[in-house]
Design a protein around this motif. Structure first.
Motif, PDB file in Angstrom:
ATOM      1  N   TRP A 175       2.701 -71.506   6.116  1.00  0.00           N
ATOM      2  CA  TRP A 175       3.177 -72.016   7.398  1.00  0.00           C
ATOM      3  C   TRP A 175       4.663 -72.318   7.246  1.00  0.00           C
ATOM      4  N   GLN A 176       5.379 -72.345   8.378  1.00  0.00           N
ATOM      5  CA  GLN A 176       6.826 -72.478   8.292  1.00  0.00           C
ATOM      6  C   GLN A 176       7.393 -72.878   9.643  1.00  0.00           C
ATOM      7  N   VAL A 177       8.593 -73.444   9.616  1.00  0.00           N
ATOM      8  CA  VAL A 177       9.334 -73.743  10.842  1.00  0.00           C
ATOM      9  C   VAL A 177      10.773 -73.290  10.649  1.00  0.00           C
ATOM     10  N   GLY A 178      11.417 -72.887  11.738  1.00  0.00           N
ATOM     11  CA  GLY A 178      12.779 -72.397  11.656  1.00  0.00           C
ATOM     12  C   GLY A 178      13.644 -72.906  12.786  1.00  0.00           C
ATOM     13  N   PRO A 179      14.962 -72.657  12.687  1.00  0.00           N
ATOM     14  CA  PRO A 179      15.919 -73.281  13.602  1.00  0.00           C
ATOM     15  C   PRO A 179      16.156 -72.560  14.921  1.00  0.00           C
ATOM     16  N   ALA A 180      16.000 -71.227  14.961  1.00  0.00           N
ATOM     17  CA  ALA A 180      16.364 -70.487  16.168  1.00  0.00           C
ATOM     18  C   ALA A 180      15.842 -69.062  16.089  1.00  0.00           C
ATOM     19  N   MET A 181      15.989 -68.353  17.207  1.00  0.00           N
ATOM     20  CA  MET A 181      15.611 -66.952  17.285  1.00  0.00           C
ATOM     21  C   MET A 181      16.837 -66.109  17.630  1.00  0.00           C
ATOM     22  N   ASP A 182      16.852 -64.886  17.132  1.00  0.00           N
ATOM     23  CA  ASP A 182      17.829 -63.889  17.541  1.00  0.00           C
ATOM     24  C   ASP A 182      17.049 -62.815  18.290  1.00  0.00           C
ATOM     25  N   GLY A 183      16.904 -63.004  19.589  1.00  0.00           N
ATOM     26  CA  GLY A 183      16.006 -62.150  20.352  1.00  0.00           C
ATOM     27  C   GLY A 183      14.576 -62.470  19.972  1.00  0.00           C
ATOM     28  N   SER A 184      13.860 -61.475  19.441  1.00  0.00           N
ATOM     29  CA  SER A 184      12.491 -61.703  18.973  1.00  0.00           C
ATOM     30  C   SER A 184      12.417 -61.813  17.453  1.00  0.00           C
ATOM     31  N   SER A 185      13.577 -61.905  16.795  1.00  0.00           N
ATOM     32  CA  SER A 185      13.624 -62.036  15.337  1.00  0.00           C
ATOM     33  C   SER A 185      13.941 -63.477  14.963  1.00  0.00           C
ATOM     34  N   PRO A 186      13.142 -64.097  14.107  1.00  0.00           N
ATOM     35  CA  PRO A 186      13.411 -65.481  13.712  1.00  0.00           C
ATOM     36  C   PRO A 186      14.598 -65.593  12.762  1.00  0.00           C
ATOM     37  N   ILE A 187      15.463 -66.585  13.026  1.00  0.00           N
ATOM     38  CA  ILE A 187      16.532 -66.928  12.080  1.00  0.00           C
ATOM     39  C   ILE A 187      15.886 -67.594  10.867  1.00  0.00           C
ATOM     40  N   HIS A 188      16.391 -67.269   9.667  1.00  0.00           N
ATOM     41  CA  HIS A 188      15.755 -67.726   8.429  1.00  0.00           C
ATOM     42  C   HIS A 188      15.642 -69.245   8.378  1.00  0.00           C
ATOM     43  N   HIS A 189      14.524 -69.687   7.858  1.00  0.00           N
ATOM     44  CA  HIS A 189      14.261 -71.128   7.732  1.00  0.00           C
ATOM     45  C   HIS A 189      15.097 -71.742   6.619  1.00  0.00           C
ATOM     46  N   ALA A 190      15.144 -73.067   6.575  1.00  0.00           N
ATOM     47  CA  ALA A 190      15.853 -73.794   5.516  1.00  0.00           C
ATOM     48  C   ALA A 190      15.173 -73.549   4.179  1.00  0.00           C
ATOM     49  N   MET A 191      15.892 -73.838   3.115  1.00  0.00           N
ATOM     50  CA  MET A 191      15.363 -73.647   1.757  1.00  0.00           C
ATOM     51  C   MET A 191      15.096 -74.991   1.075  1.00  0.00           C
ATOM     52  N   ALA A 192      14.802 -76.002   1.869  1.00  0.00           N
ATOM     53  CA  ALA A 192      14.455 -77.314   1.319  1.00  0.00           C
ATOM     54  C   ALA A 192      13.095 -77.239   0.635  1.00  0.00           C
TER      55      ALA A 192
END
Length: 206
Positions: free
Chosen positions: A156-173
Motif C-alpha cells: 500500500w502507498q500514498v503519494g503527493p500528486a498526479m501527472d495526468g493519469s500517472s502518479p508522481i513518485h511517493h516519498a522515500m521515508a
C-alpha cells in the motif's frame, strides 16, 4: 431562506458512499452499506484494510482507506504475486479529478519508470473510490486465480500528486518504504516484517 429540495437531494446522494475515518478499523463505518468480514489497522501511512474473501469463486472484496500525502495526491493498494516489494505489484490506485470526483484505475507496476493505467493480472469486476475529510477509500472486488496460496504479498502507498493519469513518485521515508507485508485473507492475519497481527471486526452500517 430554505434550501430547495433538489439541492437537498443532491447533498444526500453525496454522502451515500462516504466512509467514516477513525482510529481503528473496527470502529470505521461505511455509509454505502458495505460490510466486510475482517479488517486490519495497517502499520504505516495511517491506512486501513477491510476485506471479505469468497472461496467459492476466489473473489476478494476490499475497502482500503488512507489519506493521500497531499490534498491532490493519490493512494494505492495491491497484491504482488511474485515478490515482496512494489515492483511486480498489481495495484488499484485512486486520486481526485479536477472536477472534484474521485477515480480509481488499475496499474501493473513493472518498473520505477513512468506508471500508466493498464490491465493487471487479476480480474477486477467492481471498483470505485470516494473522497471525504482528506481521506480516500477504494472499494473493489478482485478475482484471484484458482489455487492462490495464502498469505499473499500486499503493498500500500500514498503519494503527493498526479501527472495526468500517472502518479508522481511517493516519498522515500521509512513509513513509505515499509508499507508492505503479507495478508492471509482466509485466517484474517497480516504480517509485516517479523511481526504479525490478527484482524477482525465487522464494519457496520450507520
Amino acid at each position: 431562506m430554505a434550501t430547495p429540495p433538489v439541492i437537498l437531494a443532491v447533498i444526500s446522494l453525496l454522502f451515500l458512499s462516504v466512509p467514516t475515518h477513525s482510529a481503528t478499523c473496527k470502529s470505521q463505518k461505511f455509509s454505502n452499506n458495505k460490510i466486510y468480514s475482517l479488517c486490519t489497522d495497517l502499520p504505516h501511512l495511517n491506512s486501513y484494510l477491510h476485506w471479505t474473501y469468497d472461496s467459492s469463486n476466489s473473489s476478494l472484496s476490499i475497502a482500503f482507506t488512507a489519506p493521500p500525502a497531499k490534498s491532490n495526491g493519490w493512494i494505492a493498494w495491491g497484491i504482488n504475486p511474485t515478490a515482496t516489494g512494489m515492483i511486480g505489484s498489481q495495484v488499484l490506485l485512486a486520486y481526485r479529478l479536477s472536477n472534484g470526483l474521485t477515480d480509481v484505475q488499475t496499474y501493473n507496476i513493472s518498473s520505477f519508470g513512468p506508471i500508466v493505467p493498464g490491465k493487471i493480472a487479476f480480474e477486477v469486476p467492481e471498483k470505485q473510490a470516494v473522497y471525504s475529510n482528506h481521506v480516500i477509500t477504494i472499494f473493489a472486488t478482485v478475482v484471484l486465480p484458482k489455487g492462490t496460496k495464502t498469505p499473499v504479498n500486499h503493498v500500500w502507498q500514498v503519494g503527493p500528486a498526479m501527472d495526468g493519469s500517472s502518479p508522481i513518485h511517493h516519498a522515500m521515508a521509512q513509513a513509505n518504504l515499509h508499507a508492505k507485508g503479507k495478508l492471509d485473507f482466509m485466517k484474517g492475519k497480516t504480517v509485516t516484517g517479523n511481526s504479525s497481527s490478527g484482524a477482525g471486526g465487522n464494519s457496520s452500517t450507520p
